[in-house]
Design a protein around this motif. Structure first.
Motif, PDB file in Angstrom:
ATOM      1  N   CYS A  29      19.708  33.644 -37.213  1.00  0.00           N
ATOM      2  CA  CYS A  29      20.913  32.810 -37.179  1.00  0.00           C
ATOM      3  C   CYS A  29      20.652  31.481 -37.872  1.00  0.00           C
ATOM      4  O   CYS A  29      19.598  30.867 -37.678  1.00  0.00           O
ATOM      5  N   SER A  30      21.616  31.035 -38.653  1.00  0.00           N
ATOM      6  CA  SER A  30      21.491  29.697 -39.234  1.00  0.00           C
ATOM      7  C   SER A  30      21.758  28.658 -38.168  1.00  0.00           C
ATOM      8  O   SER A  30      21.158  27.579 -38.161  1.00  0.00           O
ATOM      9  N   GLU A  31      22.657  28.994 -37.214  1.00  0.00           N
ATOM     10  CA  GLU A  31      23.029  28.049 -36.177  1.00  0.00           C
ATOM     11  C   GLU A  31      23.608  28.794 -34.988  1.00  0.00           C
ATOM     12  O   GLU A  31      24.317  29.787 -35.151  1.00  0.00           O
ATOM     13  N   ILE A  32      23.276  28.309 -33.788  1.00  0.00           N
ATOM     14  CA  ILE A  32      23.870  28.837 -32.559  1.00  0.00           C
ATOM     15  C   ILE A  32      24.663  27.712 -31.914  1.00  0.00           C
ATOM     16  O   ILE A  32      24.138  26.620 -31.684  1.00  0.00           O
ATOM     17  N   LEU A  33      25.932  27.975 -31.645  1.00  0.00           N
ATOM     18  CA  LEU A  33      26.810  27.007 -31.002  1.00  0.00           C
ATOM     19  C   LEU A  33      27.011  27.409 -29.545  1.00  0.00           C
ATOM     20  O   LEU A  33      27.320  28.559 -29.260  1.00  0.00           O
ATOM     21  N   ILE A  34      26.824  26.477 -28.636  1.00  0.00           N
ATOM     22  CA  ILE A  34      27.012  26.750 -27.209  1.00  0.00           C
ATOM     23  C   ILE A  34      28.288  26.066 -26.729  1.00  0.00           C
ATOM     24  O   ILE A  34      28.476  24.858 -26.935  1.00  0.00           O
ATOM     25  N   VAL A  35      29.167  26.836 -26.115  1.00  0.00           N
ATOM     26  CA  VAL A  35      30.468  26.322 -25.652  1.00  0.00           C
ATOM     27  C   VAL A  35      30.643  26.671 -24.177  1.00  0.00           C
ATOM     28  O   VAL A  35      30.365  27.794 -23.757  1.00  0.00           O
ATOM     29  N   ASP A  36      31.117  25.710 -23.405  1.00  0.00           N
ATOM     30  CA  ASP A  36      31.408  25.968 -22.001  1.00  0.00           C
ATOM     31  C   ASP A  36      32.362  24.899 -21.499  1.00  0.00           C
ATOM     32  O   ASP A  36      32.400  23.783 -22.029  1.00  0.00           O
ATOM     33  N   ILE A  37      33.115  25.241 -20.458  1.00  0.00           N
ATOM     34  CA  ILE A  37      34.049  24.291 -19.876  1.00  0.00           C
ATOM     35  C   ILE A  37      33.312  23.147 -19.170  1.00  0.00           C
ATOM     36  O   ILE A  37      33.855  22.058 -18.986  1.00  0.00           O
ATOM     37  N   ASN A  38      32.045  23.393 -18.816  1.00  0.00           N
ATOM     38  CA  ASN A  38      31.212  22.397 -18.136  1.00  0.00           C
ATOM     39  C   ASN A  38      30.280  21.731 -19.138  1.00  0.00           C
ATOM     40  O   ASN A  38      29.269  22.329 -19.540  1.00  0.00           O
ATOM     41  N   PRO A  39      30.543  20.489 -19.565  1.00  0.00           N
ATOM     42  CA  PRO A  39      29.706  19.844 -20.576  1.00  0.00           C
ATOM     43  C   PRO A  39      28.274  19.593 -20.119  1.00  0.00           C
ATOM     44  O   PRO A  39      27.349  19.583 -20.942  1.00  0.00           O
ATOM     45  N   GLU A  40      28.072  19.434 -18.817  1.00  0.00           N
ATOM     46  CA  GLU A  40      26.720  19.173 -18.320  1.00  0.00           C
ATOM     47  C   GLU A  40      25.820  20.397 -18.456  1.00  0.00           C
ATOM     48  O   GLU A  40      24.651  20.282 -18.835  1.00  0.00           O
ATOM     49  N   ILE A  41      26.365  21.585 -18.145  1.00  0.00           N
ATOM     50  CA  ILE A  41      25.558  22.796 -18.282  1.00  0.00           C
ATOM     51  C   ILE A  41      25.283  23.080 -19.757  1.00  0.00           C
ATOM     52  O   ILE A  41      24.197  23.543 -20.119  1.00  0.00           O
ATOM     53  N   VAL A  42      26.226  22.762 -20.633  1.00  0.00           N
ATOM     54  CA  VAL A  42      25.999  22.927 -22.071  1.00  0.00           C
ATOM     55  C   VAL A  42      24.851  22.028 -22.519  1.00  0.00           C
ATOM     56  O   VAL A  42      23.928  22.477 -23.208  1.00  0.00           O
ATOM     57  N   ARG A  43      24.907  20.761 -22.127  1.00  0.00           N
ATOM     58  CA  ARG A  43      23.851  19.809 -22.515  1.00  0.00           C
ATOM     59  C   ARG A  43      22.494  20.264 -21.977  1.00  0.00           C
ATOM     60  O   ARG A  43      21.490  20.231 -22.705  1.00  0.00           O
TER      61      ARG A  43
END
Length: 302
Positions: A29-43
């Motif tokens: 992968c050139s890049e993996i994007l992580i998305v979630d409704i909870n910004p803290e768990i994403v961070r």
């Protein structure tokens, strides 16, 4: 870096993180994007996974739903978990709302994106995701019975004393109660399973129960399953990115049955490139039809 290699993972829980971890070590992968409704768990997940980047060339970062909609491959692992005693229909209703919000936030989704569903009940949610996204049926697939099939091949490998990769057998239909094993077409090295001496004492019913019940055993012991499905989803992403054209049993809309269920399918850049029919005995065909009918009753509601 190869094309088709920007991957968005929607859902930063244990399954999404396991998938991201497995993908990082594939270096595809050139890049993996992580998305979630909870910004803290994403961070938290991004910070933790970034530490593994010392042995990977893949960059990983937090992203918005809109950015996810522009990725080459969109993996959705987010979904409501079934509560104790909750009817399946209620779980589907809750996950419908979750999917509606997720896919609505991604719009406009790039028209050539491949969407991979790994949340459960995967067949129904794959059907719903196809309707909500507007993407062609071949570009919206679910992990389906890939993990079940992997478990089956591991069991048979132990019984027949061969590497599981040498076993050619499929679990088909629903990823759930009505799934079935295509015993009549199962082979090892091209030799039908029923021609081996071990076939006479093979408890097929027990194997079927062990395959379908393994997830519940893991959940009973540690609360959740995530490594197996994370690895299977990463392998499907790998197959798409490199246009490997490998045949895997995945959830896809099958015209013959008029529903979304698992059948062996050739996977590549466009998602599903071809669906294959497995030769089935009369009883097996009836089981698959019953599985399709059980799914149709729910799919018609959405």
């Amino acid at each position: 870096m190869v094309t088709h290699s920007r991957v968005a993972i929607v859902g930063a829980g244990a399954v999404g993180a396991s998938l991201a971890y497995a993908l990082m070590f594939k270096n595809i992968c050139s890049e993996i994007l992580i998305v979630d409704i909870n910004p803290e768990i994403v961070r938290a997940q991004v910070l933790d996974l970034a530490d593994a980047a010392c042995v990977s060339h893949t960059s990983i970062r937090a992203a918005t739903a809109e950015e996810a909609g522009q990725a080459d491959i969109i993996v959705i692992s987010a979904g409501a978990k079934q509560k104790d005693g909750e009817p399946r229909t209620k779980l589907i209703e809750r996950n419908y709302r979750v999917l509606n919000n997720i896919i609505g936030g991604m719009q406009p989704i790039r028209p050539d994106a491949v969407m991979l569903m790994v949340a459960n009940p995967v067949d129904i949610l794959t059907h719903i995701a196809r309707k909500l996204s507007g993407l062609p049926p071949n570009q919206v697939i679910g992990s389906g019975t890939y993990l079940d099939t992997t478990r089956l091949c591991v069991y048979l490998g132990e019984i027949f004393d061969v590497n599981p990769q040498s076993v050619n057998a499929f679990v088909l239909g629903e990823h759930g109660d009505s799934q079935m094993i295509a015993w009549d077409s199962a082979t090892i090295g091209g030799q039908p399973l029923h021609t081996f001496p071990q076939w006479e004492t093979l408890d097929r019913e027990a194997i079927g129960k062990a395959v379908s019940g393994k997830a519940m055993e893991i959940i009973r012991l540690k609360g959740a399953t995530f490594y197996g499905i994370g690895a299977c989803a990463a392998d499907l992403v790998h197959t798409i990115i490199l246009n490997k054209k490998i045949v895997h049993p995945v959830s896809v809309f099958v015209e013959k049955y008029g529903v979304t269920l698992s059948m062996p399918a050739k996977i590549g850049w466009e998602g599903v490139q071809q669906v294959y029919e497995v030769p089935l005995g009369k009883e097996e065909e009836e089981q698959l039809v019953q599985s399709a009918e059980a799914l149709r009753e729910i799919e018609e509601l959405y």
